[in-house]
Write a protein that holds these residues in place. Structure first.
Motif, mmCIF file in Angstrom:
data_model
loop_
_atom_site.group_PDB
_atom_site.id
_atom_site.type_symbol
_atom_site.label_atom_id
_atom_site.label_comp_id
_atom_site.label_asym_id
_atom_site.label_seq_id
_atom_site.Cartn_x
_atom_site.Cartn_y
_atom_site.Cartn_z
ATOM 1 N N ALA A 90 0.828 -1.211 0.000
ATOM 2 C CA ALA A 90 0.000 0.000 0.000
ATOM 3 C C ALA A 90 0.856 1.252 0.000
ATOM 4 O O ALA A 90 0.529 2.240 -0.684
ATOM 5 N N ALA A 91 1.957 1.236 0.743
ATOM 6 C CA ALA A 91 2.816 2.418 0.835
ATOM 7 C C ALA A 91 3.440 2.765 -0.500
ATOM 8 O O ALA A 91 3.675 3.946 -0.811
ATOM 9 N N ARG A 92 3.722 1.778 -1.328
ATOM 10 C CA ARG A 92 4.396 2.008 -2.604
ATOM 11 C C ARG A 92 3.446 2.326 -3.748
ATOM 12 O O ARG A 92 3.885 2.681 -4.837
ATOM 13 N N ALA A 93 2.146 2.221 -3.501
ATOM 14 C CA ALA A 93 1.178 2.277 -4.593
ATOM 15 C C ALA A 93 0.520 3.635 -4.745
ATOM 16 O O ALA A 93 0.419 4.416 -3.802
ATOM 17 N N ASP A 94 0.056 3.892 -5.976
ATOM 18 C CA ASP A 94 -0.808 5.037 -6.268
ATOM 19 C C ASP A 94 -2.272 4.654 -6.082
ATOM 20 O O ASP A 94 -3.102 5.477 -5.698
ATOM 21 N N ILE A 95 -2.568 3.379 -6.386
ATOM 22 C CA ILE A 95 -3.930 2.858 -6.313
ATOM 23 C C ILE A 95 -3.898 1.597 -5.449
ATOM 24 O O ILE A 95 -3.037 0.732 -5.631
ATOM 25 N N VAL A 96 -4.832 1.500 -4.513
ATOM 26 C CA VAL A 96 -4.913 0.348 -3.619
ATOM 27 C C VAL A 96 -6.251 -0.352 -3.845
ATOM 28 O O VAL A 96 -7.311 0.275 -3.717
ATOM 29 N N VAL A 97 -6.201 -1.633 -4.197
ATOM 30 C CA VAL A 97 -7.407 -2.420 -4.416
ATOM 31 C C VAL A 97 -7.619 -3.339 -3.220
ATOM 32 O O VAL A 97 -6.738 -4.141 -2.882
ATOM 33 N N LEU A 98 -8.770 -3.246 -2.576
ATOM 34 C CA LEU A 98 -9.071 -4.038 -1.389
ATOM 35 C C LEU A 98 -9.692 -5.369 -1.809
ATOM 36 O O LEU A 98 -10.903 -5.580 -1.722
ATOM 37 N N ALA A 99 -8.859 -6.281 -2.280
ATOM 38 C CA ALA A 99 -9.324 -7.561 -2.815
ATOM 39 C C ALA A 99 -9.348 -8.620 -1.720
ATOM 40 O O ALA A 99 -8.729 -9.687 -1.833
ATOM 41 N N VAL A 100 -10.074 -8.340 -0.649
ATOM 42 C CA VAL A 100 -10.179 -9.238 0.496
ATOM 43 C C VAL A 100 -11.654 -9.360 0.878
ATOM 44 O O VAL A 100 -12.480 -8.550 0.450
ATOM 45 N N PRO A 101 -12.022 -10.349 1.688
ATOM 46 C CA PRO A 101 -13.416 -10.451 2.135
ATOM 47 C C PRO A 101 -13.848 -9.200 2.892
ATOM 48 O O PRO A 101 -13.064 -8.580 3.612
ATOM 49 N N TRP A 102 -15.113 -8.849 2.762
ATOM 50 C CA TRP A 102 -15.599 -7.588 3.330
ATOM 51 C C TRP A 102 -15.407 -7.516 4.840
ATOM 52 O O TRP A 102 -15.115 -6.439 5.379
#
Length: 236
Positions: free
Chosen positions: A84-96
């Motif tokens: 997450a720290a290295r990214a411009d976009i973070v995708v939350l691809a985990v169970p809700w």
């Protein structure tokens, strides 16, 4: 009059193309989670020229390393906060129901685009889905990361359709909502880039509508009447 309408239509198409092309720059995307959703979107986004970082609790697992190789384009895997720290976009691809704990571990996400494809739900005795979070999971994500730009997207379809949109018989519609116009444009370019059809449905306060769209989508499959969302834009 007809020629004027045609000229206006062509101008609108040109403007839309310009908006999407301006968003089509190489971004670093953190795919937080390596389940079916992460395995579908990560390689798909990589084909658009984006660098993918898989955030995993066990990034050295053989299956994660295989996913990195399959993704290509400089993909890598690391811990979730580091990705997450290295990214411009973070995708939350985990169970809700893992989102709250995850958000407390990802650090400061200010300025980043967060894509929330999660679907909060509870299952009744009849096997059908119903609402389990208010006002919506996406709005809770925004509260946990107030400086981020949260966009709800990719929650109203099966991950397999993301891998092969044509398997659904055409360009499946992807409704998106969010409060930041530039963030939604970026997400729309990702949607369109992998062969799907973005549809902006307004600000983030309507995320509960999208989560409700998932509920009826999932229930239709349980009831044996599956469908996909296809949006037909109406000409003015």
């Amino acid at each position: 009059m007809k020629s004027r309408r045609l000229s206006c239509k062509l101008l609108c198409i040109s403007v839309i193309t310009l908006v999407y092309s301006s968003a089509s720059v190489s971004e670093t995307i953190a795919m937080i989670g390596t389940g079916n959703l992460g395995r579908a979107l990560g390689p798909a986004f990589a084909t658009l020229g984006h660098e993918i970082i898989y955030g995993s609790r066990n990034p050295d697992r053989a299956e994660i390393l295989d996913l990195v190789v399959r993704t290509g384009n400089g993909a890598s895997a690391t811990g979730q906060p580091e990705a997450a720290a290295r990214a411009d976009i973070v995708v939350l691809a985990v169970p809700w129901n893992a989102i709250e704990g995850l958000m407390s571990n990802l650090g400061d996400l200010s300025g980043k685009i967060i894509i929330d494809p999660t679907n909060p739900r509870m299952i009744g005795e009849d096997g059908l889905r119903d609402f389990s979070v208010a006002p919506s999971n996406a709005e809770w994500v925004q509260r946990w990361a107030p400086g981020a730009k949260v966009v709800k997207a990719f929650n109203t379809m099966n991950w397999a359709t993301m891998v092969d949109p044509q398997s659904a018989g055409g360009s499946v519609g992807i409704p998106i909502v969010g409060d930041d116009a530039e963030a939604k444009t970026m997400v729309a370019s990702l949607v369109e880039g992998i062969g799907l059809h973005p549809m902006d449905l307004g600000p983030l306060r309507y995320a509960n509508v999208l989560e409700g769209m998932y509920i009826v989508w999932g229930n239709a499959r349980t009831l044996g009447t599956p469908f996909n969302y296809y949006f037909q834009p109406q000409e003015n």
